[in-house]
Design an enzyme around this catalytic site. Structure first.
Site, PDB file in Angstrom:
ATOM      1  N   GLY A   1       0.867  -1.065  -0.010  1.00 60.16           N
ATOM      2  CA  GLY A   1       0.139   0.011   0.046  1.00 60.16           C
ATOM      3  C   GLY A   1       0.887   1.409  -0.025  1.00 60.16           C
ATOM      4  O   GLY A   1       2.076   1.143   0.151  1.00 60.16           O
TER       5      GLY A   1
ATOM      6  N   GLY B   1       3.244   5.336   4.411  1.00 52.67           N
ATOM      7  CA  GLY B   1       2.459   5.965   5.657  1.00 52.67           C
ATOM      8  C   GLY B   1       1.121   5.278   6.012  1.00 52.67           C
ATOM      9  O   GLY B   1       0.397   5.755   6.603  1.00 52.67           O
ATOM     10  N   THR B   2       0.785   4.237   5.254  1.00 56.88           N
ATOM     11  CA  THR B   2      -0.601   3.718   5.755  1.00 56.88           C
ATOM     12  C   THR B   2      -0.596   2.844   6.954  1.00 56.88           C
ATOM     13  O   THR B   2      -1.662   2.404   7.311  1.00 56.88           O
ATOM     14  CB  THR B   2      -1.134   2.905   4.501  1.00 56.88           C
ATOM     15  N   GLY B   3       0.666   2.489   7.338  1.00 58.14           N
ATOM     16  CA  GLY B   3       0.634   1.629   8.477  1.00 58.14           C
ATOM     17  C   GLY B   3       1.164   0.343   8.598  1.00 58.14           C
ATOM     18  O   GLY B   3       0.767  -0.515   9.179  1.00 58.14           O
ATOM     19  N   LYS B   4       1.921   0.115   7.453  1.00 58.70           N
ATOM     20  CA  LYS B   4       2.469  -1.253   6.947  1.00 58.70           C
ATOM     21  C   LYS B   4       3.413  -1.773   8.141  1.00 58.70           C
ATOM     22  O   LYS B   4       3.128  -2.887   8.921  1.00 58.70           O
ATOM     23  CB  LYS B   4       2.910  -1.696   5.721  1.00 58.70           C
TER      24      LYS B   4
ATOM     25  N   HIS C   1     -16.536  15.088 -11.252  1.00 60.48           N
ATOM     26  CA  HIS C   1     -15.954  14.073 -12.427  1.00 60.48           C
ATOM     27  C   HIS C   1     -16.468  12.593 -12.255  1.00 60.48           C
ATOM     28  O   HIS C   1     -16.884  12.219 -13.239  1.00 60.48           O
ATOM     29  CB  HIS C   1     -14.212  14.338 -12.173  1.00 60.48           C
ATOM     30  N   GLU C   2     -16.337  12.369 -10.917  1.00 54.97           N
ATOM     31  CA  GLU C   2     -16.768  10.624 -10.622  1.00 54.97           C
ATOM     32  C   GLU C   2     -18.244  10.408 -10.846  1.00 54.97           C
ATOM     33  O   GLU C   2     -18.769   9.474 -11.768  1.00 54.97           O
ATOM     34  CB  GLU C   2     -16.261  10.172  -9.423  1.00 54.97           C
TER      35      GLU C   2
ATOM     36  N   ASP D   1      -9.045   9.395 -19.103  1.00 56.20           N
ATOM     37  CA  ASP D   1     -10.186   8.860 -19.837  1.00 56.20           C
ATOM     38  C   ASP D   1     -10.168   9.454 -21.416  1.00 56.20           C
ATOM     39  O   ASP D   1     -10.624   8.343 -21.906  1.00 56.20           O
ATOM     40  CB  ASP D   1     -11.373   9.686 -19.254  1.00 56.20           C
TER      41      ASP D   1
HETATM   42  P1  ADP Z   1       4.482   2.420   6.179  1.00 54.71           P
HETATM   43  O1  ADP Z   1       5.160   1.685   6.814  1.00 54.71           O
HETATM   44  O2  ADP Z   1       3.112   1.948   5.590  1.00 54.71           O
HETATM   45  O3  ADP Z   1       4.967   3.525   5.252  1.00 54.71           O
HETATM   46  P2  ADP Z   1       4.195   3.322   9.018  1.00 54.71           P
HETATM   47  O4  ADP Z   1       3.860   2.124   9.701  1.00 54.71           O
HETATM   48  O5  ADP Z   1       5.570   3.457   9.082  1.00 54.71           O
HETATM   49  O6  ADP Z   1       3.895   3.302   7.566  1.00 54.71           O
HETATM   50  O7  ADP Z   1       3.422   4.477   9.666  1.00 54.71           O
HETATM   51  C1  ADP Z   1       4.003   5.576  10.060  1.00 54.71           C
HETATM   52  C2  ADP Z   1       3.393   6.076  11.330  1.00 54.71           C
HETATM   53  O8  ADP Z   1       2.011   6.711  10.848  1.00 54.71           O
HETATM   54  C3  ADP Z   1       3.216   5.139  12.402  1.00 54.71           C
HETATM   55  O9  ADP Z   1       4.216   4.919  13.232  1.00 54.71           O
HETATM   56  C4  ADP Z   1       1.919   5.662  13.162  1.00 54.71           C
HETATM   57  O10 ADP Z   1       2.188   6.740  14.148  1.00 54.71           O
HETATM   58  C5  ADP Z   1       1.148   6.360  11.938  1.00 54.71           C
HETATM   59  N1  ADP Z   1       0.240   5.495  11.439  1.00 54.71           N
HETATM   60  C6  ADP Z   1       0.100   5.018   9.978  1.00 54.71           C
HETATM   61  N2  ADP Z   1      -0.969   4.135   9.794  1.00 54.71           N
HETATM   62  C7  ADP Z   1      -1.658   4.186  10.980  1.00 54.71           C
HETATM   63  C8  ADP Z   1      -2.981   3.520  11.215  1.00 54.71           C
HETATM   64  N3  ADP Z   1      -3.587   2.876  10.532  1.00 54.71           N
HETATM   65  N4  ADP Z   1      -3.253   3.832  12.496  1.00 54.71           N
HETATM   66  C9  ADP Z   1      -2.658   4.404  13.525  1.00 54.71           C
HETATM   67  N5  ADP Z   1      -1.418   5.179  13.199  1.00 54.71           N
HETATM   68  C10 ADP Z   1      -1.012   5.064  12.067  1.00 54.71           C
HETATM   69 ZN    ZN Z   2     -12.345   9.867 -15.106  1.00 51.82          ZN
END
Ligand code: ADP
Ligand code: ZN
Ligand code: MG
Length: 601
Positions: A198, A201-204, A420-421, A496
């Protein structure tokens, strides 16, 4: 250790003296020419001595030789020659006495200064070599950090919000790690490797830590880049070491972050592969094949770029479970806000759902940053609690941040994308025979800022002309909606348009769907065209006049579709407004809700 230090100290002193002697030797060799005292007297008589320095038993000085060259000399003094001073005065020679003491200090300085300097440099240099040597010894060891015992991962699922589906999928792995035997008893197979992917910054990373925390098992965390080293073979041996350690601590979790750093597609790019990385990747594949989930080791990988991963990594028996960690929607953002504001003192006027509404496109990391910025702003103003105005200011600050600019969407952009959507969806809904609309979303996905998901009701192998025209109309719906509402176009419709043009072109040149041109195929099928070669091998099978006709026909198809779409949307503008309004509020609309809105307006 102590003994060694003593040894090295002694050898240092030895080296020190050797250098000292060496330099003394050098000094003896240099400069003054030694002459016998008698010769000195003759030179003095001839008036060729210009100056002398007299020490207790040595005389240093300068004389000019036959060629009038100045020569430095020294001679051992015959102390019985008491008339020396008178003779020097008579010949007008500059003379001075050199004190024994002064010269001793001088010679110490001259002798020891450089030696000390060399000694110091040498010491620093070898010290650096030594520490480098230690690192060299560590080369083959994995640098993975181990979280175990007191140091174990204290992140749990409570700290991760807005991705409930992901958590659900990971639940199975947690159960397994907690009690591997339970699963083996029934002969079930647990995935060896889970790939989380993903946007950044999505929390992987956070999720992987949370899995270890929930299961309470040791957790090895390594980053893909740690396996990429200058020297061939180092990365591979680090991979080996990581898995070895994993087996020792089983049941446990191995986590490789930024997997794309090692797992890049082999042979990618012109000029062939990268030897070291290839070896590392091969080792990783070997290890993945070699270990058995029976051992209770599970591997989690994370990446933002699943597209560049080597396909071999993703095959069954390796990273065979793929889990998307999505950009959070409005509800998810509210949940994440709750998680991060736990540690912050909030004032009573704070409404987290409003903040969630104002932050489309923010991922977890952005939200963590936002809460922190807001808290800092409030602290700077000496407030007792963080209030709404701090959050507003922080949102602006985070949005304006250069790194995030491309992903985060402003209010106005959100409105444009919503219309648009809605345009796409409305055309699809109102035109009979179109594929059903499943979902409209304002959550960015890949290069698209929003998307309308249309799924065909059944698999189709032949498509009618009307269906192709419908497709073009739906594609044009987005841009046309923008035109009607904002009387302007944006670059967002480029994709598109290129798709619509492609369909129209095929209709004319391949499917024989244009009346003016007739049932001819004027282009080789796309599949036969191979990279740049099509420029060389594709013969032109038609005249310039036909080429012009083809262009006109394509333009005609697109323009006709556009006109009908514009008419359709203008007649249903109320539906368009309410649909767009609703998307702005909710960001994601499912099929049923879309139907309701269209029916009620
Ligand atoms: P990724 O590895 O996807 O790039 P990170 O796990 O390193 O992202 O996320 C960075 C920080 O953002 C985490 O330490 C947390 O503080 C915050 N964060 C990201 N996603 C979440 C989430 N789903 N819930 C809570 N905090 C989150
Ligand atoms: Zn479109
Ligand atoms: Mg990460």
């Amino acid at each position: 250790m102590k003994k060694n230090e003593l040894k090295s100290l002694i050898s240092w002193i030895l080296i020190f003296f050797l250098i000292f002697l060496f330099i003394r030797g050098l000094r003896e060799l240099q400069v003054e020419k030694e002459i016998p005292y008698s010769e000195f007297k003759i030179l003095l008589k001839e008036g060729r001595i210009s100056e002398v320095r007299i020490k207790s038993d040595i005389i240093f000085g300068k004389y000019s030789d036959e060629q009038n060259k100045i020569v430095q000399f020294k001679t051992y003094r015959v102390l019985e020659d008491t008339k020396l001073i008178d003779e020097l005065e008579n010949k007008n020679v500059k003379f001075a006495a050199v004190g024994d003491k002064g010269s001793w200090i001088w010679s110490v300085l001259l002798n020891f200064g450089p030696v000390l300097l060399i000694f110091l440099l040498w010491y620093l240099w070898t010290k650096q070599l030594q520490s480098g040597g230690k690192q060299a010894m560590m080369f083959g060891k994995s640098r993975a950090r181990l979280y175990v015992g007191k140091n174990k991962s204290d992140v749990t699922f409570k700290d991760v919000a807005g991705c409930d589906e992901v958590k659900e999928e990971l639940q199975e792995i947690i159960e397994f790690l907690k009690d591997p035997k339970k699963f083996q008893r029934l002969g079930g197979k647990i995935p060896k490797g889970v790939l989380l992917y993903g946007p950044p910054g999505t929390g992987k990373t956070l999720l992987a830590k949370a899995v270890a925390g929930e299961a309470g098992v040791p957790f090895f965390s390594a980053s893909g880049s740690e396996f990429v080293e200058m020297f061939v073979g180092v990365g591979a041996s680090r991979v080996r070491d990581l898995f070895e350690q994993g087996r020792r601590y089983a049941p446990c979790l191995l986590f490789i972050d930024e997997l794309d750093a090692v797992g890049r597609h082999r042979f990618a790019g012109i000029g062939g592969g990268h030897d070291e990385r290839e070896q590392t990747l091969n080792q990783l594949l070997v290890e993945l094949d070699g270990f058995d989930t029976k051992e209770g080791v599970i591997l989690i990988g994370a990446t933002n770029r699943p597209d560049v991963l080597d396909p071999a990594l993703l095959r069954p028996g390796r990273f065979d479970r793929h889990i998307v960690v999505p950009v959070p929607d409005i509800k998810g953002r509210e949940e994440i806000l709750k998680v991060h504001s736990r540690k912050v003192k909030l004032s009573d006027d704070i409404n987290l759902s409003i903040i969630a509404q104002r932050t489309p496109g923010f991922v977890g990391a952005d939200i963590a940053n936002l809460v922190n910025e807001a808290a800092l702003l409030a602290a700077r103003k000496n407030k007792n609690a963080v209030d709404m105005s701090d959050f507003d200011e922080a949102i602006e600050k985070v949005m304006a941040g250069p790194a995030r600019k491309s992903r985060v969407i402003s209010e106005r952009e959100k409105k444009i994308i919503a219309y648009h959507e809605s345009g796409h969806a409305l055309v699809a809904k109102l035109t009979p025979g179109c594929d059903p609309v499943h979902k409209i979303s304002l959550i960015p996905r890949g290069p698209a800022l929003g998307y309308t998901l249309q799924l065909p009701a059944e698999d189709k192998y032949i498509i009618s002309k009307q269906e192709l025209l419908n497709k073009i109309s739906v594609l044009l719906g987005g841009r046309t909606a923008e035109k009607i509402i904002f009387n302007d176009f944006t670059t967002g419709a480029q994709n598109d348009l290129s798709k619509a043009t492609e369909i129209a072109t095929k209709m004319v040149t391949e499917y024989g769907m244009s009346e003016k041109i007739g049932p001819l195929t004027l282009r080789k099928r796309e599949e036969e065209i191979f990279l740049g070669r099509d420029y060389l091998t594709r013969e032109k099978m038609y005249s310039e006049a036909t080429a012009k006709l083809i262009d006109e026909e394509i333009k005609d198809i697109i323009e006709k579709c556009e006109q009908s779409v514009e008419k359709l949307l203008s007649e249903n503008i109320k539906k368009l407004h309410s649909l767009a309004q609703r998307i702005i509020e909710k960001e994601v609309l499912e099929s049923q809700e879309i139907d309701e809105i269209i029916a009620n307006n």
